[in-house]
Write a protein that holds these residues in place. Structure first.
Motif, PDB file in Angstrom:
ATOM      1  N   PRO A 297      -6.638  -1.957  -3.577  1.00  0.00           N
ATOM      2  CA  PRO A 297      -5.316  -1.312  -3.585  1.00  0.00           C
ATOM      3  C   PRO A 297      -4.875  -0.920  -4.992  1.00  0.00           C
ATOM      4  CG  PRO A 297      -5.308  -3.147  -2.065  1.00  0.00           C
ATOM      5  CD  PRO A 297      -6.631  -3.196  -2.777  1.00  0.00           C
ATOM      6  N   ALA A 298      -4.108   0.157  -5.072  1.00  0.00           N
ATOM      7  CA  ALA A 298      -3.732   0.749  -6.351  1.00  0.00           C
ATOM      8  C   ALA A 298      -2.960  -0.213  -7.252  1.00  0.00           C
ATOM      9  CB  ALA A 298      -2.917   2.018  -6.116  1.00  0.00           C
TER      10      ALA A 298
ATOM     11  N   LEU B  18       0.848  -1.191   0.000  1.00  0.00           N
ATOM     12  CA  LEU B  18       0.000   0.000   0.000  1.00  0.00           C
ATOM     13  C   LEU B  18       0.883   1.241   0.000  1.00  0.00           C
ATOM     14  CD1 LEU B  18      -2.771  -0.527   2.721  1.00  0.00           C
ATOM     15  CD2 LEU B  18      -3.127  -0.485   0.251  1.00  0.00           C
ATOM     16  N   THR B  19       0.475   2.257  -0.714  1.00  0.00           N
ATOM     17  CA  THR B  19       1.144   3.546  -0.578  1.00  0.00           C
ATOM     18  C   THR B  19       0.491   4.289   0.589  1.00  0.00           C
ATOM     19  OG1 THR B  19      -0.377   4.618  -2.131  1.00  0.00           O
ATOM     20  CG2 THR B  19       1.642   3.663  -3.038  1.00  0.00           C
TER      21      THR B  19
ATOM     22  N   MET C 169      -3.466   5.469 -18.280  1.00  0.00           N
ATOM     23  CA  MET C 169      -2.893   4.395 -17.465  1.00  0.00           C
ATOM     24  C   MET C 169      -1.438   4.697 -17.141  1.00  0.00           C
ATOM     25  SD  MET C 169      -3.076   1.679 -15.761  1.00  0.00           S
ATOM     26  CE  MET C 169      -4.776   1.215 -16.146  1.00  0.00           C
ATOM     27  N   GLN C 170      -0.700   5.221 -18.097  1.00  0.00           N
ATOM     28  CA  GLN C 170       0.693   5.580 -17.842  1.00  0.00           C
ATOM     29  C   GLN C 170       0.792   6.669 -16.779  1.00  0.00           C
ATOM     30  OE1 GLN C 170       2.983   6.596 -21.312  1.00  0.00           O
ATOM     31  NE2 GLN C 170       4.789   7.158 -20.135  1.00  0.00           N
ATOM     32  N   GLN C 171      -0.086   7.639 -16.837  1.00  0.00           N
ATOM     33  CA  GLN C 171      -0.092   8.711 -15.838  1.00  0.00           C
ATOM     34  C   GLN C 171      -0.410   8.152 -14.453  1.00  0.00           C
ATOM     35  OE1 GLN C 171      -2.993  11.346 -17.567  1.00  0.00           O
ATOM     36  NE2 GLN C 171      -1.488  12.367 -18.888  1.00  0.00           N
ATOM     37  N   PHE C 172      -1.343   7.193 -14.399  1.00  0.00           N
ATOM     38  CA  PHE C 172      -1.690   6.555 -13.127  1.00  0.00           C
ATOM     39  C   PHE C 172      -0.477   5.823 -12.554  1.00  0.00           C
ATOM     40  CE2 PHE C 172      -3.211   2.848 -10.722  1.00  0.00           C
ATOM     41  CZ  PHE C 172      -4.032   3.466  -9.789  1.00  0.00           C
ATOM     42  N   LEU C 173       0.240   5.094 -13.414  1.00  0.00           N
ATOM     43  CA  LEU C 173       1.407   4.344 -12.962  1.00  0.00           C
ATOM     44  C   LEU C 173       2.530   5.266 -12.503  1.00  0.00           C
ATOM     45  CD1 LEU C 173       1.515   1.557 -15.688  1.00  0.00           C
ATOM     46  CD2 LEU C 173       0.920   1.263 -13.281  1.00  0.00           C
ATOM     47  N   GLU C 174       2.716   6.363 -13.206  1.00  0.00           N
ATOM     48  CA  GLU C 174       3.760   7.321 -12.816  1.00  0.00           C
ATOM     49  C   GLU C 174       3.452   7.939 -11.451  1.00  0.00           C
ATOM     50  OE1 GLU C 174       3.774   9.953 -16.132  1.00  0.00           O
ATOM     51  OE2 GLU C 174       5.113   8.689 -17.348  1.00  0.00           O
ATOM     52  N   LYS C 175       2.177   8.245 -11.239  1.00  0.00           N
ATOM     53  CA  LYS C 175       1.778   8.780  -9.939  1.00  0.00           C
ATOM     54  C   LYS C 175       1.964   7.729  -8.847  1.00  0.00           C
ATOM     55  CE  LYS C 175      -2.101  10.893  -7.459  1.00  0.00           C
ATOM     56  NZ  LYS C 175      -3.523  11.328  -7.536  1.00  0.00           N
ATOM     57  N   LEU C 176       1.649   6.481  -9.175  1.00  0.00           N
ATOM     58  CA  LEU C 176       1.813   5.391  -8.218  1.00  0.00           C
ATOM     59  C   LEU C 176       3.275   5.235  -7.825  1.00  0.00           C
ATOM     60  CD1 LEU C 176       0.790   2.961  -6.615  1.00  0.00           C
ATOM     61  CD2 LEU C 176       0.848   1.621  -8.734  1.00  0.00           C
TER      62      LEU C 176
END
Length: 248
Positions: free
Chosen positions: A98-99, A41-42, A149-156
């Protein structure tokens, strides 16, 4: 982040090799998570996750710079290894997911300190060459779906790094200790869950005021409170186990 138990066959996403690949967004089978006992988890997820899962900390190697242990928070899904009491094969039985699981079958793989590669779990049955949302346009450019999706992963990934700092702070203040959870299952069998870390209540209560204020201002105090609150969900896991056993 690549999770070995989740991304069993990760491959780098390639605009030429995967030009015709599509994603069936309606594909809801979560059987690939059946053996996931827990998930990273973040810190930003604690507020939502603490309502559903026990949140504990685990040792995750050693920081190469400080040589101190890396600590990672995880949401607990089961009481024994390879047990996930939230996956029923077709859907996830909790309001908050979870993300890392929401990002699946996509993930970021770290190539070096600054560079990452977007990967896919190619074995995921939701991929198709004929059905679903395309990943690339005919000219090879990413579709809106893939860009988001790439933006979501980068934020993650950014949140993963921030969460590492939280673990380092807890180690620095020596606020974690090994814990175990003993329970009696509905059938009368005894069960012990160990191998995790939790906040040491005595050391936490003994912190000087300036340290507590620092934790408050950094947001870590709220994370500690969410972690402490979440431990009550261990009892709910026992109840879930009981219902699953009864249904079986």
């Amino acid at each position: 982040m690549i999770h070995p138990a989740l991304h069993k066959n990760p491959v780098a996403l390639d605009r030429d090799q995967h030009r015709t690949l599509r994603v069936r967004q309606d594909y809801a089978d979560v059987s690939h998570t059946a053996a996931l006992n827990s998930m990273f988890l973040t810190a930003v997820e604690f507020a939502d996750a603490c309502k559903e899962y026990p949140i504990v900390f685990v040792r995750a190697g050693t920081d190469p710079q400080t040589q101190k242990p890396d600590i990672a928070p995880v949401a607990v899904f089961g009481l024994t290894p390879d047990e996930n009491l939230f996956a029923d094969g077709t859907r996830w039985q909790a309001d908050y997911v979870p993300a890392v699981l929401r990002a699946y079958p996509f993930a970021m793989a770290q190539l070096n300190e600054q560079n990452y590669a977007m990967c896919i779990a190619r074995e995921w049955p939701g991929f198709s060459e004929t059905e679903g949302t395309p990943l690339f346009e005919a000219d090879g450019k990413p579709t809106v779906y893939l860009t988001e999706m790439q933006q979501f992963l980068e934020k993650l990934e950014l949140e993963v790094q921030r969460t590492r700092l939280v673990g380092q702070k807890l180690v620095e203040l020596e606020l974690l200790r090994d814990m175990r959870f003993d329970a009696t299952l509905p059938d009368g069998n005894k069960l012990t869950v160990d191998g995790f870390l939790a906040i040491d209540e005595a050391k936490f209560a003994a912190l000087p005021d300036d340290k507590v204020l620092d934790l408050h201002r950094s947001g870590i105090l709220g994370l500690i409170n969410a972690h402490q609150l979440s431990l009550g969900n261990m009892t709910r896991l026992i109840q879930r186990r009981g219902r699953r056993t009864a249904n079986a």
